[in-house]
Design an enzyme around this catalytic site. Sequence first.
Site, PDB file in Angstrom:
ATOM      1  N   HIS A 112     -11.138  -2.291  11.503  1.00 54.59           N
ATOM      2  CA  HIS A 112      -9.953  -3.075  11.165  1.00 54.59           C
ATOM      3  C   HIS A 112      -9.731  -4.103  12.280  1.00 54.59           C
ATOM      4  O   HIS A 112      -8.823  -3.962  13.092  1.00 54.59           O
ATOM      5  CB  HIS A 112      -8.770  -2.099  11.030  1.00 54.59           C
ATOM      6  CG  HIS A 112      -7.512  -2.709  10.529  1.00 54.59           C
ATOM      7  ND1 HIS A 112      -6.271  -2.248  10.897  1.00 54.59           N
ATOM      8  CD2 HIS A 112      -7.288  -3.741   9.687  1.00 54.59           C
ATOM      9  CE1 HIS A 112      -5.330  -2.966  10.303  1.00 54.59           C
ATOM     10  NE2 HIS A 112      -5.926  -3.870   9.558  1.00 54.59           N
ATOM     11  N   LYS A 135      -9.232  -2.639   1.761  1.00 51.62           N
ATOM     12  CA  LYS A 135      -9.134  -1.462   2.634  1.00 51.62           C
ATOM     13  C   LYS A 135      -9.946  -0.278   2.096  1.00 51.62           C
ATOM     14  O   LYS A 135     -10.543   0.471   2.860  1.00 51.62           O
ATOM     15  CB  LYS A 135      -7.675  -1.029   2.807  1.00 51.62           C
ATOM     16  CG  LYS A 135      -6.713  -2.139   3.233  1.00 51.62           C
ATOM     17  CD  LYS A 135      -7.012  -2.710   4.600  1.00 51.62           C
ATOM     18  CE  LYS A 135      -5.857  -3.598   5.077  1.00 51.62           C
ATOM     19  NZ  LYS A 135      -6.157  -4.359   6.274  1.00 51.62           N
ATOM     20  N   ASP A 161      -9.278  -9.828   9.600  1.00 51.15           N
ATOM     21  CA  ASP A 161      -8.802  -8.483   9.264  1.00 51.15           C
ATOM     22  C   ASP A 161      -9.849  -7.385   9.415  1.00 51.15           C
ATOM     23  O   ASP A 161      -9.528  -6.288   9.841  1.00 51.15           O
ATOM     24  CB  ASP A 161      -8.263  -8.471   7.824  1.00 51.15           C
ATOM     25  CG  ASP A 161      -7.445  -7.227   7.515  1.00 51.15           C
ATOM     26  OD1 ASP A 161      -6.653  -6.797   8.375  1.00 51.15           O
ATOM     27  OD2 ASP A 161      -7.589  -6.676   6.409  1.00 51.15           O
ATOM     28  N   TYR A 164       1.605 -16.222  21.333  1.00 51.46           N
ATOM     29  CA  TYR A 164       1.055 -17.284  20.477  1.00 51.46           C
ATOM     30  C   TYR A 164      -0.065 -18.042  21.200  1.00 51.46           C
ATOM     31  O   TYR A 164      -1.002 -17.436  21.711  1.00 51.46           O
ATOM     32  CB  TYR A 164       2.166 -18.214  19.978  1.00 51.46           C
ATOM     33  CG  TYR A 164       3.208 -17.505  19.145  1.00 51.46           C
ATOM     34  CD1 TYR A 164       2.868 -16.853  17.954  1.00 51.46           C
ATOM     35  CD2 TYR A 164       4.544 -17.448  19.549  1.00 51.46           C
ATOM     36  CE1 TYR A 164       3.828 -16.186  17.192  1.00 51.46           C
ATOM     37  CE2 TYR A 164       5.502 -16.776  18.788  1.00 51.46           C
ATOM     38  CZ  TYR A 164       5.132 -16.153  17.603  1.00 51.46           C
ATOM     39  OH  TYR A 164       6.067 -15.486  16.854  1.00 51.46           O
ATOM     40  N   GLY A 165       0.024 -19.367  21.268  1.00 51.87           N
ATOM     41  CA  GLY A 165      -1.037 -20.183  21.867  1.00 51.87           C
ATOM     42  C   GLY A 165      -1.302 -19.858  23.321  1.00 51.87           C
ATOM     43  O   GLY A 165      -2.428 -20.043  23.824  1.00 51.87           O
ATOM     44  N   ARG A 197       0.853  -1.188   0.000  1.00 49.81           N
ATOM     45  CA  ARG A 197       0.000   0.000   0.000  1.00 49.81           C
ATOM     46  C   ARG A 197       0.891   1.241   0.000  1.00 49.81           C
ATOM     47  O   ARG A 197       1.927   1.247   0.648  1.00 49.81           O
ATOM     48  CB  ARG A 197      -0.885   0.024   1.244  1.00 49.81           C
ATOM     49  CG  ARG A 197      -2.095  -0.872   1.184  1.00 49.81           C
ATOM     50  CD  ARG A 197      -2.991  -0.704   2.405  1.00 49.81           C
ATOM     51  NE  ARG A 197      -2.372  -1.156   3.635  1.00 49.81           N
ATOM     52  CZ  ARG A 197      -1.943  -0.363   4.591  1.00 49.81           C
ATOM     53  NH1 ARG A 197      -2.047   0.957   4.477  1.00 49.81           N
ATOM     54  NH2 ARG A 197      -1.400  -0.853   5.692  1.00 49.81           N
ATOM     55  N   TYR A 254      -1.282  -3.827  -7.083  1.00 50.52           N
ATOM     56  CA  TYR A 254      -0.951  -4.621  -5.899  1.00 50.52           C
ATOM     57  C   TYR A 254      -1.942  -4.463  -4.752  1.00 50.52           C
ATOM     58  O   TYR A 254      -2.322  -3.344  -4.386  1.00 50.52           O
ATOM     59  CB  TYR A 254       0.442  -4.230  -5.386  1.00 50.52           C
ATOM     60  CG  TYR A 254       0.992  -5.221  -4.387  1.00 50.52           C
ATOM     61  CD1 TYR A 254       1.658  -6.371  -4.827  1.00 50.52           C
ATOM     62  CD2 TYR A 254       0.825  -5.049  -3.028  1.00 50.52           C
ATOM     63  CE1 TYR A 254       2.141  -7.290  -3.930  1.00 50.52           C
ATOM     64  CE2 TYR A 254       1.312  -5.973  -2.119  1.00 50.52           C
ATOM     65  CZ  TYR A 254       1.971  -7.091  -2.580  1.00 50.52           C
ATOM     66  OH  TYR A 254       2.443  -8.011  -1.690  1.00 50.52           O
ATOM     67  N   GLY A 255      -2.317  -5.550  -4.156  1.00 49.35           N
ATOM     68  CA  GLY A 255      -2.980  -5.598  -2.854  1.00 49.35           C
ATOM     69  C   GLY A 255      -4.083  -4.581  -2.665  1.00 49.35           C
ATOM     70  O   GLY A 255      -4.957  -4.399  -3.511  1.00 49.35           O
ATOM     71  N   GLY A 256      -4.033  -3.889  -1.508  1.00 52.16           N
ATOM     72  CA  GLY A 256      -5.077  -2.943  -1.144  1.00 52.16           C
ATOM     73  C   GLY A 256      -5.178  -1.750  -2.076  1.00 52.16           C
ATOM     74  O   GLY A 256      -6.166  -1.020  -2.053  1.00 52.16           O
ATOM     75  N   ARG A 268       2.872 -11.834  -0.006  1.00 54.51           N
ATOM     76  CA  ARG A 268       1.499 -12.145   0.406  1.00 54.51           C
ATOM     77  C   ARG A 268       1.021 -13.513  -0.079  1.00 54.51           C
ATOM     78  O   ARG A 268       1.514 -14.045  -1.060  1.00 54.51           O
ATOM     79  CB  ARG A 268       0.546 -11.092  -0.168  1.00 54.51           C
ATOM     80  CG  ARG A 268       0.782  -9.683   0.383  1.00 54.51           C
ATOM     81  CD  ARG A 268       0.162  -9.537   1.742  1.00 54.51           C
ATOM     82  NE  ARG A 268       0.404  -8.235   2.352  1.00 54.51           N
ATOM     83  CZ  ARG A 268      -0.320  -7.731   3.335  1.00 54.51           C
ATOM     84  NH1 ARG A 268      -1.340  -8.404   3.821  1.00 54.51           N
ATOM     85  NH2 ARG A 268      -0.023  -6.563   3.855  1.00 54.51           N
ATOM     86  N   GLY A 304       0.222  -9.293  15.391  1.00 51.91           N
ATOM     87  CA  GLY A 304      -0.277 -10.658  15.560  1.00 51.91           C
ATOM     88  C   GLY A 304      -1.776 -10.842  15.429  1.00 51.91           C
ATOM     89  O   GLY A 304      -2.340 -11.767  16.010  1.00 51.91           O
ATOM     90  N   THR A 333      -3.706 -11.778  12.705  1.00 52.08           N
ATOM     91  CA  THR A 333      -4.071 -13.039  12.043  1.00 52.08           C
ATOM     92  C   THR A 333      -3.726 -14.230  12.931  1.00 52.08           C
ATOM     93  O   THR A 333      -4.484 -15.191  13.022  1.00 52.08           O
ATOM     94  CB  THR A 333      -3.361 -13.153  10.677  1.00 52.08           C
ATOM     95  OG1 THR A 333      -3.770 -12.053   9.855  1.00 52.08           O
ATOM     96  CG2 THR A 333      -3.723 -14.447   9.968  1.00 52.08           C
ATOM     97  N   SER A 373      -0.470  -3.021  12.497  1.00 48.14           N
ATOM     98  CA  SER A 373       0.239  -4.046  11.730  1.00 48.14           C
ATOM     99  C   SER A 373       1.408  -4.604  12.542  1.00 48.14           C
ATOM    100  O   SER A 373       1.981  -3.907  13.383  1.00 48.14           O
ATOM    101  CB  SER A 373       0.750  -3.468  10.412  1.00 48.14           C
ATOM    102  OG  SER A 373       1.614  -2.390  10.663  1.00 48.14           O
ATOM    103  N   ALA A 374       1.743  -5.856  12.297  1.00 46.21           N
ATOM    104  CA  ALA A 374       2.852  -6.572  12.962  1.00 46.21           C
ATOM    105  C   ALA A 374       2.610  -6.792  14.443  1.00 46.21           C
ATOM    106  O   ALA A 374       3.541  -6.905  15.221  1.00 46.21           O
ATOM    107  CB  ALA A 374       4.189  -5.843  12.741  1.00 46.21           C
TER     108      ALA A 374
END
Length: 605
Positions: free
Chosen positions: A242, A222, A289, A512-513, A71, A213-215, A385, A267, A269, A264-265
């Site tokens: 979002h 978006k 998302d 994580y888990g 983006r 590309y992408g968004g 991606r 976690g 997802t 973003s970044a």
Amino acid sequence: MTINDIKHPKVKAWVEEVAKMCQPDDVYVCDGSQTEYDRLMKKMVDSGLGIPLKKRPNSVLFRSQPSDVARVENRTYIASKTKEAAGPTNNWIDPAELKKTMTGLYAGCMKGRTMYVIPFSMGPVGSDIAKIGIELTDSEYVVCNMDIMTRVGTKVLDVLGTNGEYVPCLHSVGKPLAKGESDNGQWPCADIDNKYISHFPEERTIWSYGSGYGGNALLGKKCFALRIASVIAKEEGWLAEHMLILKLTSPEGKVKYVTGAFPSACGKTNLAMLIPTIPGWKVETVGDDIAWMKFGKDGRLYAINPEAGFFGVAPGTNEQSNKSAMDSIRKDTIFTNCALTEDGDIWWEQIGYDAPGPLVDWKGNKWVQDKANKAQEPAAHPNARFTAIAKNCPAIAKEWDDPAGVPIDAILFGGRRPSTIPLVHQATSWNHGVFLGSIVGSEITAAALDLKAGTIRRDPFAMLPFCGYNMGEYFQHWINVGKKSTEDKLPKIFFVNWFRKTPEGKFAWPGYGDNSRVLAWIFDRCEGKDNAVKTQIGWMPKADALNLTGLDVSAEIMKDLLSVDVEGWKKEIADVRANHYPKFGDKLPKELMAEMEGLESRLNA
């Protein structure tokens, strides 16, 4: 299908008008069928643009131009009628001026190409929460990605009928072809100075030019689902956010639905597809998302995932961080800017294993892993991606496609904060929760060149790049939404921070888990369980309220993770007061100032 198959007179007239301006060789109306997808994908493979992957059935790898990899925020515009309507956090251009510039670029821009008409639904077709868009594009790559990411085709035109509402989305890669000319297997796009991703909120219209590309190009994502939808949501009294949506089931079989907004970044997802480490608990994915939330007749907020697929960042995705995503991309996936192995598979950094021999990197060059060379350029682009079908995800919840949506019990906010913000705390009211959402941010590391290390980059509600209007008014909209129901029916709001660090600089919480341990506490709070203590900053877990069985974290670190850093919070408020809230001027809701002052007085008591 042809233009004559469109029964909506306004859509038909618009398509004809754009075709006259852009001058494509052909106009084709997409039906969303598998046959159509396969034919367009074969066309790209035959042209050399796509590389079929022998190791992954029905999967293809694409490489974009180095100038077209993400983006482009500085080429993304909110062209509202006034600058004030766009607000201090958006790029504003006068809409008349922007349309004049872009109309000049669009003139003849589709020569030598086909213009595809993509009727698409954001959300289950026919849902009361869903919305319809029509994207016109000269890119087969966009059509195939939109097929995965949205619901495309004839059934959408049927719901639209002859007078239904829709969002017009115009896209071109900005690279016309002379007679007999082809792309020669090269990704088509315009140079960076001629890229425009433009939104006209009052008209509910999107114009994109120059990027494939992408968004920038998949305009349902978006552009529609957040920037334009946030404007529609404000006007109609709902929320376009979002946010991930997950289904959380307890060992007793009780269910809660949770949304979460993270920059973003951070976690998002991974949390949406989390595999719990505590026995008996289950997490399933509704969306990773975007969440659209509207009130049901019972006064609760119901959410749909307006998308039909995942457009995930590949580097860093592996069996440990996100097994469900890895399982989702075993087939039927479009990969972009990943590395290619000799035996016809993809590879990226942090995939969980070393490169299996020489690779072809995302630029098309031979690449041999050299672990001793820290300066070696990555084989996959950091924003590489995968576009994967949601129903291929083993963690997908059966309700993910329910037109009625799912009732939301909890909303999470969070960012990357090595200090100050505890592992979890709960807002004491809806307005307190809106305050927490308004100050979301991540700490800048030394790697960022534009801001001083240690400062906080604020990303309110994780919506900073995606809010289609003045963000001060957006905060007010959240407060107004809270007035539409009662506190007992509104979702409870929590602030989480998986990224606290020890004095030695290591992550204090395993993440994580193990984040399921925090989700379990949040579940109990939504059940009304007395497992919290009220502090200056909100409700926090009582001693022993978190299930820590089998967790290798010392009592000292846990105490630090779950305590109120009074001095740190005083600095937080000082930063918000000096550097964040003033941006919004008189648009900043008085309720948020009251929440901040209340917190300040509690910390000073």
